[in-house]
Design an enzyme around this catalytic site. Sequence first.
Site, short mmCIF file in Angstrom:
data_model
loop_
_atom_site.label_atom_id
_atom_site.label_comp_id
_atom_site.label_asym_id
_atom_site.label_seq_id
_atom_site.Cartn_x
_atom_site.Cartn_y
_atom_site.Cartn_z
N HIS A 1 45.64 -12.78 36.01
CA HIS A 1 45.27 -12.74 34.59
C HIS A 1 46.46 -12.31 33.75
CE1 HIS A 1 44.59 -8.58 35.81
NE2 HIS A 1 44.43 -8.20 34.55
N HIS B 1 45.09 -2.34 41.77
CA HIS B 1 45.29 -0.94 41.38
C HIS B 1 44.80 0.02 42.45
CE1 HIS B 1 46.52 -1.40 37.12
NE2 HIS B 1 45.74 -2.46 37.12
N ASP C 1 50.74 -5.60 32.60
CA ASP C 1 51.10 -4.93 33.85
C ASP C 1 50.98 -5.86 35.06
OD1 ASP C 1 48.26 -4.71 33.36
OD2 ASP C 1 48.13 -3.26 34.99
N HIS D 1 36.56 -9.26 33.54
CA HIS D 1 37.64 -8.35 33.10
C HIS D 1 38.37 -9.02 31.93
CE1 HIS D 1 40.93 -5.49 33.22
NE2 HIS D 1 41.79 -6.45 33.48
N HIS E 1 47.27 -9.81 31.62
CA HIS E 1 47.66 -8.48 31.15
C HIS E 1 49.12 -8.15 31.53
CE1 HIS E 1 43.19 -7.11 30.75
NE2 HIS E 1 43.63 -7.75 29.68
ZN LIG Z 1 43.95 -6.25 33.69
#
Ligand SMILES: [Zn+2]
Length: 263
Positions: free
Chosen positions: A62, A175, A66, A120, A64
């Site tokens: 995705h 994560h 990070d 998400h 994002h």
């Molecule tokens: Zn994310």
Amino acid sequence: MDDQHSKIRSADIIPLPAFRDNYIWLLRHGPCAAVVDPGDAAVVEAALQAHGLRLVAILLTHHHDDHIGGVAELAARHHPVVFGPAGENIPGLTRRVGEGDEVALNALEQRFTVLAIPGHTTTHIAYHAPGILFAGDTLFSAGCGRLFGGTAAQLHASLQRLAQLPGDTAVYAAHEYTLANLAFARTAEPSNPARDAWIVECEALRAAGRPTLPTSIARECGINPFLRTDSPGVIDTVTAHSGQRPANSAECFAALRRWKDVF
Ligand SMILES: [Zn+2]
């Protein structure tokens, strides 16, 4: 290529810690490597040099920062194929993929199928091969991603879908949130011996500086409250917390997600 089994062994999938709690997963086969969600180019570069590897592909789950922050720099230096969600304008993306698409990494003798798992984000995807799932920020050990664009109904459906994968599928999440997630899991479902055993195991892993990932679909079905929204123990706790009994699994999930946001 053998369609039935993944050529990549678990020992050839290496976690590269990045930022505070991200993992960039590196896959290696011979002299070639691919990385999943390289938020930080320097971390990947150091690993490529340490292992003498050539970067041939990048897989993005995705958009994002990070997860994509290192793409431009890595692409400029190594010219890998960059796979990512078709619905996002990610700089450096060369192969836009979506539900059912096949990702063939010929240099690694490995192929993946793309699963669309919104929630998400609205365009979040996962990469699946027999025994392997790169789940991005959708499924964590003992938890799931926050809603950043998608709806609770979407995320619930996506997680239910992942729960149908074979139990021995290794889940490579992006994560290291496991211990914090487990603290919430213990509140959301007070009695769960398998979960309590996993807490003990994870505390030992983290004390030794080791990742708690990958986890597995079978484990998550047993301990992750977000996959257990049909379980009486979770339903009762959600009812007590929200003051209203959820009508179904999706409602229970939505209430649980709201609760975790402020936990
Ligand atoms: Zn994310």
